[in-house]
Design a protein around this motif. Structure first.
Motif, PDB file in Angstrom:
ATOM      1  N   TRP A  98       0.817  -1.221   0.000  1.00 25.80           N
ATOM      2  CA  TRP A  98       0.000   0.000   0.000  1.00 25.80           C
ATOM      3  C   TRP A  98       0.840   1.256   0.000  1.00 25.80           C
ATOM      4  N   LYS A 113      -9.034   2.299   4.700  1.00 30.20           N
ATOM      5  CA  LYS A 113      -9.339   3.681   5.113  1.00 30.20           C
ATOM      6  C   LYS A 113      -8.098   4.355   5.720  1.00 30.20           C
ATOM      7  N   THR A 114      -7.416   3.618   6.597  1.00 28.48           N
ATOM      8  CA  THR A 114      -6.242   4.206   7.258  1.00 28.48           C
ATOM      9  C   THR A 114      -5.130   4.454   6.244  1.00 28.48           C
ATOM     10  N   ARG A 141      -7.608  -6.751   3.613  1.00 30.08           N
ATOM     11  CA  ARG A 141      -6.882  -7.334   4.739  1.00 30.08           C
ATOM     12  C   ARG A 141      -7.104  -8.832   4.861  1.00 30.08           C
ATOM     13  N   ASP A 152      -3.526  -4.964  12.240  1.00 33.42           N
ATOM     14  CA  ASP A 152      -3.757  -6.306  11.716  1.00 33.42           C
ATOM     15  C   ASP A 152      -2.558  -7.210  11.914  1.00 33.42           C
TER      16      ASP A 152
HETATM   17  N1  LIG Z   1      -4.771  -1.470  -2.169  1.00 33.31           N
HETATM   18  C1  LIG Z   1      -4.197  -2.261  -1.279  1.00 33.31           C
HETATM   19  N2  LIG Z   1      -3.330  -3.212  -1.660  1.00 33.31           N
HETATM   20  C2  LIG Z   1      -2.740  -4.029  -0.774  1.00 33.31           C
HETATM   21  N3  LIG Z   1      -2.968  -3.987   0.547  1.00 33.31           N
HETATM   22  C3  LIG Z   1      -3.835  -3.074   0.983  1.00 33.31           C
HETATM   23  C4  LIG Z   1      -4.493  -2.165   0.116  1.00 33.31           C
HETATM   24  N4  LIG Z   1      -5.311  -1.384   0.844  1.00 33.31           N
HETATM   25  C5  LIG Z   1      -5.157  -1.776   2.121  1.00 33.31           C
HETATM   26  N5  LIG Z   1      -4.273  -2.786   2.200  1.00 33.31           N
HETATM   27  C6  LIG Z   1      -3.903  -3.526   3.420  1.00 33.31           C
HETATM   28  O1  LIG Z   1      -5.131  -3.955   3.997  1.00 33.31           O
HETATM   29  C7  LIG Z   1      -5.077  -3.845   5.401  1.00 33.31           C
HETATM   30  C8  LIG Z   1      -6.206  -2.958   5.873  1.00 33.31           C
HETATM   31  O2  LIG Z   1      -5.945  -1.609   5.548  1.00 33.31           O
HETATM   32  P1  LIG Z   1      -6.388  -0.456   6.537  1.00 33.31           P
HETATM   33  O3  LIG Z   1      -5.877  -0.729   7.907  1.00 33.31           O
HETATM   34  O4  LIG Z   1      -6.059   0.838   5.916  1.00 33.31           O
HETATM   35  O5  LIG Z   1      -7.948  -0.683   6.522  1.00 33.31           O
HETATM   36  P2  LIG Z   1      -9.060   0.019   7.373  1.00 33.31           P
HETATM   37  O6  LIG Z   1     -10.209   0.221   6.459  1.00 33.31           O
HETATM   38  O7  LIG Z   1      -8.512   1.211   8.069  1.00 33.31           O
HETATM   39  O8  LIG Z   1      -9.378  -1.144   8.416  1.00 33.31           O
HETATM   40  P3  LIG Z   1     -10.074  -1.145   9.860  1.00 33.31           P
HETATM   41  O9  LIG Z   1     -11.315  -0.327   9.758  1.00 33.31           O
HETATM   42  O10 LIG Z   1     -10.372  -2.589  10.063  1.00 33.31           O
HETATM   43  O11 LIG Z   1      -9.064  -0.632  10.823  1.00 33.31           O
HETATM   44  C9  LIG Z   1      -3.701  -3.346   5.755  1.00 33.31           C
HETATM   45  O12 LIG Z   1      -2.896  -4.450   6.045  1.00 33.31           O
HETATM   46  C10 LIG Z   1      -3.232  -2.680   4.482  1.00 33.31           C
HETATM   47  O13 LIG Z   1      -1.862  -2.697   4.392  1.00 33.31           O
END
Ligand SMILES: Nc1ncnc2c1ncn2[C@@H]1O[C@H](COP(=O)(O)OP(=O)(O)OP(=O)(O)O)[C@@H](O)[C@H]1O
Length: 644
Positions: free
Chosen positions: A196, A226-227, A471, A593
Motif C-alpha cells: 500500500w 481507510k487508514t 486485509r 492487523d
Molecule cells: N490497495 C491495497 N493493496 C494491498 N494492501 C492493501 C491495500 N489497501 C489496504 N491494504 C492492506 O489492507 C489492510 C487494511 O488496511 P487499513 O488498515 O487501511 O484498513 P481500514 O479500512 O482502516 O481497516 P479497519 O477499519 O479494520 O481498521 C492493511 O494491512 C493494508 O496494508
C-alpha cells in the motif's frame, strides 16, 4: 563512453544534468532506471528526469532556484499525470503517483536553503537517492519505467540495471504481468515492504488527491484501506504545507503503529507531525499552557462505585439494570462525553446508539448519580477521561491556537466522543483538506453514538465510502461476515453504511477455524493453535491473541508464561517486528492487523427473551467486539467459543 552515447540520444540537457545522469549511467544500479526528457516539447513544465527504482520514483529537477509554489505544483501535477493509472499492482491496484518525490539537484556548494517538501541533493551526493528505503521490487520498478516510456510523453528510458547502460526502445514486455500479479499478492501477505506504500486500488487512489472544501469523512468496512488512504492523504498534504500535522485516535497504541508507515511515506515531514492519542495531545497541550492535568482512571472507577453505592444501587436505576457499568456508560458516553451540563438537555436527548427511550424518572435518577459522582470527583479532586478533553476545549476557547493544524486525521472515529470530535475540529476549523475523519460504524465497540452534525462538523458532500477488503483472506472474511450483527450499519452521519458482508474481498485463500468447548479445554486449544500457526509458516511476531476483557487477557498471559512463549502486551506494541506474540484486549487491537489471530471468546448465555434495553445494548456491543477481533486477521483466524 556508453553513458555519453546513451545521453546523446536525449536532450538538450544542462551541464549539471548531463554530469549527474551520465554518472548514474556509468556506475549502473541494480533495479534502477532513468526516464530522461527527450527533445519533444512538453505541454507543461515537467521534471527533467525520473529516477525509478527499489526506493521509489523521484522527479529530478536540475536547477539552483527553488521553484515558486505554482511551478512546483505544476511539475508535480505533470508527474502525477504521467504516472497515473499504471496497472502494476495486483488485479485492481495501480501505482500511486502522489508518492513521487520531487528532488532539486543543485550545485555542490550552492547556498540554497532546503525548501520544505522538496528534497535537495547536489551533483556530489545524488547517490543518497539510491539508499532510500525499499518500497518497490526490482521487477515492478522496471515495469513502471517501461510503461511510462511507452506512453511516449517526452521521456526516454535509460536503464541503470545493466552492466552497459544503453538506450531502451521503450517497448513494453520485458517483465510478465502474471509474474507481477502473483508476486504482489504473496508480498501483500508477507509484507516485507507493504504494497500500500506505493499501490492502491483506483477507488482508494482517487481519494488520495481529492480536494475537499472542508472536513471530510472516509467510511467503509473493516480492512478496506481507510487508514492507508488517510496516511497517503496526510503525506501529500505534508508536501504541500509547512505547518503542523496530527494523526490521532482514542486508542493509545494505534498512532505509534501508524507512525512507522507514515515515516516511510513522508520522512521529511516527521519533525512537524504528531502521532498521539487525543488524551495525550490534550495533556501535553494543557501542560504547555501551564495547566498541568493528569487523568486518574482508577480514582474515577472508585468515585463512580462510591456514588453508585450511595445513590444508585438501591433505587430505580438498579431495578432497570443492576449492572452499574451500563449507567457508567450512560454518564461517560451520553452525558459527559457529549458535553451535556444541563438536565433539561439530557431529558430531551435522543440517546443515539442505545436501545430504548429511558423514561424521565430514570433520567432524573441518572442525573442524581452524575451529581453525586461529580461532587466526589471535585472534592478529591481529579479529572476523568472526559474532563481532560473538556478542559483542553475550554482552554482552546479561551486562547485559540496561534496556528491551526494543517491537517488532523482521526482514525477509528466511530469510538470518539462528541467532546473529542469538537476538540479535533477546534484544531483545524473548516479549512479545506484539513480535517479527515476515518471510521466504520460496524466496528463501534463503546456504548452510545452520535452523528457528526452533533459535534457541529459539516461534511455534507464530503463523505466517501470504500468497499473492497484488502486485509482478510477469503476464509477469514467469510467467518467475519457470519458474525455480523443484525443492526443496521451506520456511516457515521446517519445514512446507511456498508457491512463487511456486502463488501468485496481481494485476497483468496486463508484459514478460519471455529471451536467451541469447555473452559477447562480452551487453553490447550490455544496451545494447539500456536503450533499449527507455526507449521503454516506464520511467525510468532505476526500473531495476536485477542480477548474481550483484561481478565481474560491476564489468564492467557499466565498460560503463555507457563508455556514459555514470549509475548508483548498490545498496550506497549509500537508496530516493531519482535519475535513475540501480541496479547491484549480488542480495545487495544483496533485498527491493527496480524497474519494470525486467536480469539478465545467467552460467551455469556443471553437471558430469556424479551431482552431488556440494556441487555440488547450489551449483546450488540459484544457482537461488534468479537467482529473487530476476528477482522484483525489477515490469513489465519481461530475463534474459540466457551460458554460461561
Ligand atoms: N490497495 C491495497 N493493496 C494491498 N494492501 C492493501 C491495500 N489497501 C489496504 N491494504 C492492506 O489492507 C489492510 C487494511 O488496511 P487499513 O488498515 O487501511 O484498513 P481500514 O479500512 O482502516 O481497516 P479497519 O477499519 O479494520 O481498521 C492493511 O494491512 C493494508 O496494508
Amino acid at each position: 563512453m556508453q553513458a555519453e552515447k546513451a545521453l546523446a540520444a536525449v536532450g538538450p540537457l544542462s551541464t549539471r544534468a548531463r554530469n549527474v545522469l551520465s554518472g548514474m549511467l556509468a556506475e549502473g544500479r541494480r533495479g534502477w532506471h532513468l526516464l530522461v526528457r527527450d527533445s519533444q516539447p512538453l505541454a507543461s513544465r515537467g521534471a527533467d528526469a525520473f529516477l525509478i527504482g527499489t526506493g521509489g520514483v523521484f522527479g529530478l529537477v536540475f536547477d539552483d532556484v527553488v521553484p515558486e509554489t505554482p511551478t512546483a505544483r505544476g511539475i508535480e501535477a505533470h508527474a502525477e499525470q504521467l504516472f497515473a493509472d499504471l496497472p502494476v499492482g495486483n488485479h485492481r491496484n495501480v501505482f500511486v503517483p502522489e508518492t513521487i518525490e520531487l528532488v532539486l539537484v543543485v550545485a555542490p556548494h550552492g547556498r540554497l536553503r532546503a525548501a520544505d517538501g522538496l528534497r535537495r541533493v547536489t551533483e556530489l551526493d545524488y547517490r543518497s537517492l539510491f539508499g532510500s528505503e525499499a518500497r518497490l521490487d526490482r521487477g515492478v520498478a522496471g515495469r513502471i519505467a517501461e510503461l511510462v516510456a511507452a506512453r511516449r510523453h517526452g521521456y526516454t528510458l535509460l536503464s541503470l540495471d545493466r552492466p552497459q547502460a544503453q538506450v531502451d526502445s521503450g517497448e513494453v514486455g520485458l517483465i510478465g504481468t502474471e509474474h507481477l500479479v502473483e508476486g504482489d499478492r504473496v508480498r501483500a501477505l508477507a509484507k516485507p515492504f507493504p504494497t500500500w506504500m506505493t499501490f492502491l486500488d483506483p477507488d482508494q487512489r482517487a481519494l488520495v488527491a481529492k480536494n475537499y472544501n472542508g472536513p471530510a469523512r472516509i467510511a467503509g468496512p473493516a480492512g478496506s484501506g481507510k487508514t492507508v488512504v488517510a496516511l497517503h492523504r496526510m503525506a501529500r498534504r505534508a508536501r504541500r504545507t509547512t505547518g503542523k500535522l496530527l494523526f490521532t485516535t482514542f486508542v493509545r497504541n494505534l498512532p505509534r503503529c501508524q507512525e512507522q508507515g507514515f515515516a516511510q511515506l513522508a520522512p521529511g515531514a516527521m519533525h512537524r507531525t504528531e502521532f498521539k492519542n487525543l488524551h495525550s495531545w490534550a495533556r501535553e497541550f494543557l501542560d504547555q499552557r501551564g495547566e498541568p492535568s493528569e487523568m486518574k482512571l482508577v480514582q474515577a472507577d472508585n468515585a463512580f462505585n462510591l456514588a453508585w453505592s450511595r445513590v444508585g444501587s438501591r433505587g430505580l436505576l438498579a431495578e432497570i439494570e443492576p449492572d452499574n457499568r451500563y449507567w457508567r456508560e450512560e454518564i461517560d458516553r451520553l452525558i459527559k462525553g457529549r458535553g451535556i451540563h444541563d438536565f433539561d438537555e439530557y431529558a430531551g436527548l435522543d440517546r443515539r446508539g442505545r436501545n430504548g427511550r429511558l423514561v424521565r424518572s430514570a433520567r432524573n435518577a441518572v442525573w442524581d448519580l452524575l451529581t453525586e459522582y461529580e461532587q466526589i470527583r471535585r472534592r478529591r479532586p481529579f479529572l476523568d477521561s472526559n474532563d481532560l478533553i473538556a478542559d483542553a476545549l475550554i482552554e482552546l476557547e479561551k486562547n485559540p491556537l496561534e496556528e491551526l493544524y494543517d491537517m488532523v486525521v482521526v482514525d477509528e472515529v466511530q469510538d470518539m466522543s462528541v467532546l473529542g470530535l469538537r476538540l479535533v475540529h477546534a484544531l483545524t476549523g473548516d479549512a479545506p483538506n484539513a480535517l479527515l475523519l476515518v471510521g466504520d460504524g460496524q466496528q463501534k465497540i463503546y456504548a452510545g453514538g452520535w452523528r457528526l452534525s452533533d459535534a457541529g462538523i459539516p461534511i455534507v458532500g464530503r463523505g466517501e465510502v470504500l468497499r473492497v477488503n484488502y486485509r482478510n483472506c477469503e476464509a477469514v472474511l467469510a467467518l467475519a461476515a457470519s458474525l455480523e450483527g443484525k443492526t443496521r450499519v451506520d456511516n457515521l452521519d446517519g445514512d446507511a453504511g456498508t457491512a463487511l458482508s456486502r463488501s468485496g474481498g481481494a485476497l483468496p485463500g486463508g484459514t478460519a477455524e471455529r471451536w467451541s468447548g469447555s473452559d477447562s479445554d480452551v487453553e490447550e486449544q490455544v496451545r494447539i493453535q500456536l503450533d499449527r500457526i507455526t507449521v503454516q509458516g506464520i511467525p510468532l511476531s505476526a500473531t495476536a491473541l485477542l480477548t474481550l476483557t483484561n481478565y481474560d487477557a491476564d489468564r492467557f498471559r499466565a498460560a503463555l508464561r507457563r508455556w514459555q512463549v514470549p509475548f508483548r502486551n498490545l498496550e506497549d506494541y509500537t508496530g516493531a517486528d519482535e519475535d513475540m506474540i501480541k496479547i491484549g484486549t480488542v480495545y487495544r487491537a483496533k485498527g491493527l492487523d496480524f497474519r494470525a489471530v486467536l480469539h478465545p471468546f467467552f460467551e455469556k448465555a443471553l437471558p430469556a427473551e424479551p431482552l431488556t434495553d440494556a441487555e440488547r445494548d450489551r449483546a450488540e456491543l459484544v457482537i461488534n467486539q468479537r467482529f473487530v477481533a476476528v477482522t484483525r486477521a489477515r490469513e489465519y483466524v481461530w475463534l474459540g467459543t466457551v460458554e460461561r
